[in-house]
Design a protein around this motif. Structure first.
Motif, PDB file in Angstrom:
ATOM      1  N   THR A   1       0.835  -1.211   0.000  1.00  0.00           N
ATOM      2  CA  THR A   1       0.000   0.000   0.000  1.00  0.00           C
ATOM      3  C   THR A   1       0.868   1.259   0.000  1.00  0.00           C
ATOM      4  O   THR A   1       0.784   2.091   0.918  1.00  0.00           O
ATOM      5  CB  THR A   1      -0.942   0.001   1.220  1.00  0.00           C
ATOM      6  N   PRO A   2       1.696   1.457  -1.011  1.00  0.00           N
ATOM      7  CA  PRO A   2       2.486   2.686  -1.076  1.00  0.00           C
ATOM      8  C   PRO A   2       1.629   3.864  -1.522  1.00  0.00           C
ATOM      9  O   PRO A   2       0.594   3.688  -2.196  1.00  0.00           O
ATOM     10  CB  PRO A   2       3.547   2.349  -2.134  1.00  0.00           C
ATOM     11  N   ASP A   3       2.005   5.060  -1.129  1.00  0.00           N
ATOM     12  CA  ASP A   3       1.351   6.275  -1.601  1.00  0.00           C
ATOM     13  C   ASP A   3      -0.143   6.304  -1.301  1.00  0.00           C
ATOM     14  O   ASP A   3      -0.934   6.885  -2.048  1.00  0.00           O
ATOM     15  CB  ASP A   3       1.565   6.456  -3.114  1.00  0.00           C
ATOM     16  N   GLY A   4      -0.546   5.672  -0.204  1.00  0.00           N
ATOM     17  CA  GLY A   4      -1.915   5.796   0.254  1.00  0.00           C
ATOM     18  C   GLY A   4      -2.954   5.028  -0.540  1.00  0.00           C
ATOM     19  O   GLY A   4      -4.138   5.353  -0.479  1.00  0.00           O
ATOM     20  N   ARG A   5      -2.539   3.976  -1.269  1.00  0.00           N
ATOM     21  CA  ARG A   5      -3.515   3.181  -2.012  1.00  0.00           C
ATOM     22  C   ARG A   5      -2.987   1.768  -2.206  1.00  0.00           C
ATOM     23  O   ARG A   5      -1.791   1.516  -2.108  1.00  0.00           O
ATOM     24  CB  ARG A   5      -3.814   3.822  -3.366  1.00  0.00           C
ATOM     25  N   VAL A   6      -3.909   0.844  -2.490  1.00  0.00           N
ATOM     26  CA  VAL A   6      -3.502  -0.534  -2.750  1.00  0.00           C
ATOM     27  C   VAL A   6      -2.766  -0.588  -4.081  1.00  0.00           C
ATOM     28  O   VAL A   6      -3.203  -0.015  -5.083  1.00  0.00           O
ATOM     29  CB  VAL A   6      -4.731  -1.464  -2.792  1.00  0.00           C
ATOM     30  N   ARG A   7      -1.633  -1.268  -4.068  1.00  0.00           N
ATOM     31  CA  ARG A   7      -0.871  -1.443  -5.297  1.00  0.00           C
ATOM     32  C   ARG A   7      -1.149  -2.834  -5.867  1.00  0.00           C
ATOM     33  O   ARG A   7      -1.020  -3.843  -5.182  1.00  0.00           O
ATOM     34  CB  ARG A   7       0.625  -1.306  -5.023  1.00  0.00           C
ATOM     35  N   TYR A   8      -1.524  -2.871  -7.150  1.00  0.00           N
ATOM     36  CA  TYR A   8      -1.807  -4.135  -7.811  1.00  0.00           C
ATOM     37  C   TYR A   8      -0.720  -4.526  -8.811  1.00  0.00           C
ATOM     38  O   TYR A   8      -0.571  -5.700  -9.146  1.00  0.00           O
ATOM     39  CB  TYR A   8      -3.162  -4.081  -8.524  1.00  0.00           C
ATOM     40  N   ASP A   9       0.051  -3.562  -9.315  1.00  0.00           N
ATOM     41  CA  ASP A   9       1.101  -3.894 -10.270  1.00  0.00           C
ATOM     42  C   ASP A   9       2.375  -4.272  -9.523  1.00  0.00           C
ATOM     43  O   ASP A   9       2.623  -3.815  -8.413  1.00  0.00           O
ATOM     44  CB  ASP A   9       1.373  -2.719 -11.208  1.00  0.00           C
ATOM     45  N   GLY A  10       3.169  -5.137 -10.135  1.00  0.00           N
ATOM     46  CA  GLY A  10       4.404  -5.568  -9.494  1.00  0.00           C
ATOM     47  C   GLY A  10       5.077  -6.647 -10.311  1.00  0.00           C
ATOM     48  O   GLY A  10       4.711  -6.906 -11.464  1.00  0.00           O
ATOM     49  N   ALA A  11       6.055  -7.302  -9.705  1.00  0.00           N
ATOM     50  CA  ALA A  11       6.900  -8.252 -10.433  1.00  0.00           C
ATOM     51  C   ALA A  11       6.596  -9.705 -10.100  1.00  0.00           C
ATOM     52  O   ALA A  11       7.259 -10.604 -10.629  1.00  0.00           O
ATOM     53  CB  ALA A  11       8.371  -7.961 -10.143  1.00  0.00           C
ATOM     54  N   ALA A  12       5.606  -9.964  -9.239  1.00  0.00           N
ATOM     55  CA  ALA A  12       5.316 -11.347  -8.843  1.00  0.00           C
ATOM     56  C   ALA A  12       4.512 -12.053  -9.934  1.00  0.00           C
ATOM     57  O   ALA A  12       3.586 -11.482 -10.518  1.00  0.00           O
ATOM     58  CB  ALA A  12       4.549 -11.373  -7.528  1.00  0.00           C
ATOM     59  N   ARG A  13       4.867 -13.282 -10.182  1.00  0.00           N
ATOM     60  CA  ARG A  13       4.193 -14.088 -11.198  1.00  0.00           C
ATOM     61  C   ARG A  13       3.691 -15.377 -10.554  1.00  0.00           C
ATOM     62  O   ARG A  13       4.418 -16.030  -9.805  1.00  0.00           O
ATOM     63  CB  ARG A  13       5.153 -14.412 -12.338  1.00  0.00           C
TER      64      ARG A  13
END
Length: 355
Positions: free
Chosen positions: A141-153
């Motif tokens: 939850t960076p920058d005050g919101r849920v993060r959905y993008d990333g590097a996990a597969r």
């Protein structure tokens, strides 16, 4: 309650792991379970093999519901009830949990304001009401919101996304009351050696070769094998009472899982039925139960497994492999299990069930 067919119902449509489902606040649905289930059938478009008049995707993996509510116990942040909406039957079942949709619960609880967001990462303790256990999810939850993008597969899902680690404790006997509800690691039913096990999901684990199979068959071919499915159902119906589940003819558990030697560098290969259709992958809790079976010397799974030395069990399935983390004590008993999942918000709006 106002007419949902006219005003709609708030709905958060989420991918969790390799499944999709509708996340609702329990307060937005009828409190009476029968009325609630009738409404969910209308929302999903069941019973209809195509679910053409609802939001279901004509597959058990895409006809799922998560009901979220404030926690009912002090060691949790949110309550989660999983409901499987059958596709071609007028049936909604709470007889099992779902570890894939569980991956969506942390983000959804934050999105709906049930859990306060923390900067960087938000831990969410999830009370799984189907089994009574608590899982810990860690949501970015960076920058005050849920993060959905990333590097996990994860296998079974295209692309990469933000990782959501899930850890479980005290899940042995989640529905059956014991890890090995029959009291032994191997039973024989209809001449087939079976491990009846519940480490988060009741499963019947069997050697595919005992059915004259390689274990590498396509799910479409297994679904078309009427003789195999009849044999599996006979075993399932007998396993139900042995697993303290009673008459399972109208239940979605236990899961029937055929195992074989791994071919992709994993621990073991699987073909899992949920319970009458072959799974495109394998459920999170089913993968945990199968991984645990691999640690039991008398189990058919142990004879076929390539057991890892680092506690990272890769459970192969038709679309890849699910990674299960297993912690054992000095006696080799499983004391905790975990997995890495991802989730994504697909849409947030209102759903309008048929009148």
């Amino acid at each position: 309650m106002s007419d949902p067919a006219v005003e709609g119902i708030p709905c958060l449509w989420m991918r969790g792991g390799s499944s999709k489902g509708a996340c609702f606040l329990a307060s937005d649905l009828p409190a009476d379970p029968a009325a609630r289930d009738a409404l969910l059938l209308r929302i999903m478009g069941s019973p209809d093999p195509h679910q053409i008049d609802g939001i279901g995707g004509a597959d058990p993996l895409t006809s799922k519901v998560a009901l979220l509510s404030p926690p009912s116990r002090p060691d949790a942040d949110v309550d989660y009830l999983f409901l499987q909406v059958f596709v071609d039957r007028a049936l909604v079942s709470d007889a099992q949990g779902c570890g894939n949709i569980l991956a969506a619960v942390g983000p959804a609880a934050i999105e709906r304001g049930l859990v306060a967001l923390r900067d960087g990462e938000t831990p969410v303790r999830i009370h799984m009401r189907n089994t009574g256990e608590v899982a810990l999810a860690r949501v970015q939850t960076p920058d005050g919101r849920v993060r959905y993008d990333g590097a996990a597969r994860i296998d079974g899902v295209p692309g990469t996304h933000a990782p959501i680690p899930l850890m479980f404790q005290n899940i042995a006997g989640s529905m059956c009351g014991a890890l090995l509800p029959s009291g032994q690691a191997m039973d024989v039913i209809d001449g087939i050696a079976c491990t009846l096990i519940d480490n988060g999901m009741p499963c019947v684990v069997m050697d595919a070769a005992d059915f004259g199979l390689t274990g590498q068959e396509r799910r479409e071919d297994l679904d078309a094998n009427a003789g195999l499915k009849s044999r599996l159902e006979s075993i399932r119906l007998q396993a139900g009472p042995l697993m303290a589940l009673g008459d399972v003819s109208e239940k979605s558990v236990p899961k029937m899982t055929l195992v074989s030697r791994p071919t992709q560098g994993g621990t073991i290969n699987t073909r899992s039925f949920i319970p009458h259709r072959c799974h495109a992958s394998i459920g999170v809790f089913a993968a945990v139960s199968v991984a645990t079976a691999c640690t039991l010397p008398a189990s058919p799974a142990a004879r076929l497994a390539q057991r890892p030395q680092d506690g990272r069990f890769r459970i192969e399935h038709p679309s890849g492999a699910a990674e299960v983390l297993i912690d054992t004590d000095a006696q080799g008993r499983v004391i905790a299990a975990g997995t890495l999942r991802t989730a994504r918000k697909l849409f947030d709006g209102r759903v309008f069930p048929r009148a």
